[in-house]
Design a protein around this motif. Structure first.
Motif, mmCIF file in Angstrom:
data_model
loop_
_atom_site.group_PDB
_atom_site.id
_atom_site.type_symbol
_atom_site.label_atom_id
_atom_site.label_comp_id
_atom_site.label_asym_id
_atom_site.label_seq_id
_atom_site.Cartn_x
_atom_site.Cartn_y
_atom_site.Cartn_z
ATOM 1 N N ALA A 15 0.729 -1.221 0.135
ATOM 2 C CA ALA A 15 -0.044 -0.133 0.010
ATOM 3 C C ALA A 15 0.732 1.189 0.187
ATOM 4 N N TRP A 16 1.768 1.375 0.871
ATOM 5 C CA TRP A 16 2.562 2.650 0.866
ATOM 6 C C TRP A 16 3.493 2.860 -0.162
ATOM 7 N N ARG A 17 3.892 1.538 -0.769
ATOM 8 C CA ARG A 17 4.639 1.695 -2.052
ATOM 9 C C ARG A 17 3.926 2.435 -3.208
ATOM 10 N N ALA A 18 2.625 2.054 -3.319
ATOM 11 C CA ALA A 18 1.625 2.389 -4.041
ATOM 12 C C ALA A 18 1.348 3.891 -3.853
ATOM 13 N N LEU A 19 1.399 4.379 -2.819
ATOM 14 C CA LEU A 19 1.119 5.697 -2.378
ATOM 15 C C LEU A 19 2.220 6.854 -2.844
ATOM 16 N N GLN A 20 3.493 6.064 -3.068
ATOM 17 C CA GLN A 20 4.816 7.126 -3.515
ATOM 18 C C GLN A 20 4.420 7.564 -5.066
ATOM 19 N N GLN A 21 3.494 7.205 -5.927
ATOM 20 C CA GLN A 21 3.499 7.537 -7.052
ATOM 21 C C GLN A 21 2.776 9.166 -6.950
ATOM 22 N N LEU A 23 4.191 11.349 -4.766
ATOM 23 C CA LEU A 23 5.162 12.116 -4.412
ATOM 24 C C LEU A 23 5.963 12.216 -5.216
ATOM 25 N N PRO A 24 6.982 13.404 -5.094
ATOM 26 C CA PRO A 24 7.820 13.872 -6.052
ATOM 27 C C PRO A 24 9.195 12.770 -5.784
ATOM 28 N N GLU A 25 9.886 12.638 -6.728
ATOM 29 C CA GLU A 25 10.774 11.396 -6.828
ATOM 30 C C GLU A 25 11.953 11.583 -5.739
ATOM 31 N N ARG A 26 12.302 12.523 -5.227
ATOM 32 C CA ARG A 26 12.922 12.792 -4.067
ATOM 33 C C ARG A 26 12.822 12.210 -2.545
ATOM 34 N N LEU A 27 11.318 11.969 -2.745
ATOM 35 C CA LEU A 27 10.654 11.508 -1.492
ATOM 36 C C LEU A 27 10.205 10.041 -1.501
ATOM 37 N N ARG A 28 10.773 9.455 -2.599
ATOM 38 C CA ARG A 28 10.149 7.919 -2.640
ATOM 39 C C ARG A 28 11.483 6.989 -2.140
ATOM 40 N N LEU A 29 11.114 5.923 -1.416
ATOM 41 C CA LEU A 29 11.904 5.136 -0.859
ATOM 42 C C LEU A 29 12.118 3.805 -1.651
ATOM 43 N N THR A 30 13.218 3.007 -1.497
ATOM 44 C CA THR A 30 13.425 1.921 -2.200
ATOM 45 C C THR A 30 13.860 1.144 -0.914
ATOM 46 N N ASP A 31 13.857 -0.303 -1.228
ATOM 47 C CA ASP A 31 14.291 -1.376 0.086
ATOM 48 C C ASP A 31 15.733 -0.896 0.665
ATOM 49 N N ALA A 32 16.489 -0.145 -0.184
ATOM 50 C CA ALA A 32 17.941 0.117 0.250
ATOM 51 C C ALA A 32 17.576 1.558 1.011
ATOM 52 N N THR A 33 16.790 2.422 0.914
ATOM 53 C CA THR A 33 16.614 3.496 1.465
ATOM 54 C C THR A 33 15.575 3.569 2.649
ATOM 55 N N ALA A 34 14.760 2.632 2.828
ATOM 56 C CA ALA A 34 13.615 2.555 3.730
ATOM 57 C C ALA A 34 14.183 2.429 5.060
ATOM 58 N N PRO A 35 13.626 2.841 6.175
ATOM 59 C CA PRO A 35 14.034 2.934 7.456
ATOM 60 C C PRO A 35 13.859 1.516 8.191
ATOM 61 N N GLU A 36 15.053 1.377 9.189
ATOM 62 C CA GLU A 36 14.883 0.108 9.777
ATOM 63 C C GLU A 36 13.411 -0.046 10.828
ATOM 64 N N GLU A 37 13.006 -0.959 10.879
ATOM 65 C CA GLU A 37 11.660 -1.537 11.345
ATOM 66 C C GLU A 37 11.865 -2.073 12.613
ATOM 67 N N ALA A 203 -17.014 7.378 -7.143
ATOM 68 C CA ALA A 203 -16.385 8.559 -6.988
ATOM 69 C C ALA A 203 -15.315 8.568 -7.938
ATOM 70 N N ARG A 204 -14.818 9.723 -8.796
ATOM 71 C CA ARG A 204 -13.990 10.057 -9.801
ATOM 72 C C ARG A 204 -12.619 9.574 -9.042
ATOM 73 N N GLN A 205 -11.875 8.862 -10.079
ATOM 74 C CA GLN A 205 -10.596 8.537 -9.532
ATOM 75 C C GLN A 205 -9.564 9.388 -9.821
ATOM 76 N N ARG A 206 -8.778 9.889 -8.949
ATOM 77 C CA ARG A 206 -7.781 11.259 -9.364
ATOM 78 C C ARG A 206 -6.539 10.384 -10.010
ATOM 79 N N ARG A 207 -6.140 11.057 -11.118
ATOM 80 C CA ARG A 207 -4.843 10.651 -11.523
ATOM 81 C C ARG A 207 -3.493 10.759 -10.797
ATOM 82 N N PRO A 208 -2.444 9.979 -10.680
ATOM 83 C CA PRO A 208 -1.137 10.279 -9.991
ATOM 84 C C PRO A 208 -0.715 11.815 -10.526
ATOM 85 N N LEU A 209 -0.294 12.410 -9.600
ATOM 86 C CA LEU A 209 0.404 13.743 -10.144
ATOM 87 C C LEU A 209 1.839 13.574 -9.584
#
Length: 232
Positions: A15-21, A23-37, A203-209
């Motif tokens: 879910a959170w990975r899909a949400l990244q679409q 967000l601007p590129e600089r705020l997107r996380l990968t497995d390598a940059t994600a926080p420790e859990e 409801a109308r679906q919004r396009r990724p921005l």
């Protein structure tokens, strides 16, 4: 019927990975940059934490979500950017939100939210002596007031003259913005499960921005400046 068990960690959640679409590129996380859990046990609950650990950090920023969001979303927009600036950051999922596991048979209240954060800050201060700044988004901002009022004196040990617990000033309301202020962030599509109200099926679906909203950068800069000035 879906019998797939709910994920225990965000690394196993889509879910959170899909949400990244949204967000601007600089705020997107990968497995390598994600926080420790990790999980912190509190009164029978298992509280999920996103942490960017930095033993050399001059300050620690504890991030709290609002109603309709969670700790991973806080890591996306603030936790990771502030960690890149040299701060340690921790984003928690409070009771009933994100991946925190609530003790069976209990119904958490807002008072429990406050008590949890008060105890968490004491727990963090017992681990190290980093000055701690508590940032709350939306309802999390109100929570910071109540936590600051309830935290026992000495729970947070300040460094020099910096207060151990500080709440950052809220951003101006869109209706009160000046002509030179950046526009308010645009609202993106539906939030993932447990993170917002369900949308009507018609409801109308919004396009990724491809957002590069200057308000996001302004918020990050303001918080980093506040933390630096008040924990030096």
């Amino acid at each position: 019927m879906n019998t797939t068990p709910a994920p225990t960690y965000y690394r196993d959640q889509q879910a959170w990975r899909a949400l990244q679409q949204f967000l601007p590129e600089r705020l997107r996380l990968t497995d390598a940059t994600a926080p420790e859990e990790e999980f912190w046990d509190w009164r029978g609950h298992r509280v999920h934490l996103d942490r960017y650990r930095n033993p050399e950090a001059k300050a620690k920023v504890v991030l709290h979500h609002g109603v309709g969001t969670n700790g991973r979303q806080m890591s996306l927009i603030l936790g990771a950017p502030l960690a890149k600036r040299g701060f340690e950051t921790v984003a928690l999922d409070n009771l009933g939100y994100g991946l925190t596991q609530v003790k069976p048979g209990t119904t958490p209240s807002y008072d429990d939210w406050v008590d949890l954060v008060v105890d968490f800050l004491a727990h963090e201060q017992s681990r190290d002596d980093h000055p701690t700044v508590l940032y709350g988004l939306s309802a999390g901002g109100m929570l910071t007031y109540h936590v600051a009022a309830k935290a026992p004196r000495g729970t947070l040990r300040p460094r020099r003259r910096a207060a151990g617990l500080r709440r950052l000033p809220r951003a101006p309301h869109p209706a009160r913005r000046g002509p030179l202020d950046p526009p308010p962030p645009q609202r993106a599509g539906p939030l993932p499960h447990h993170q917002g109200p369900r949308r009507h099926r018609h409801a109308r679906q919004r396009r990724p921005l491809p957002l590069e909203d200057p308000g996001l950068q302004q918020m990050e800069d303001a918080i980093a400046d506040f933390v630096t000035r008040n924990t030096a």
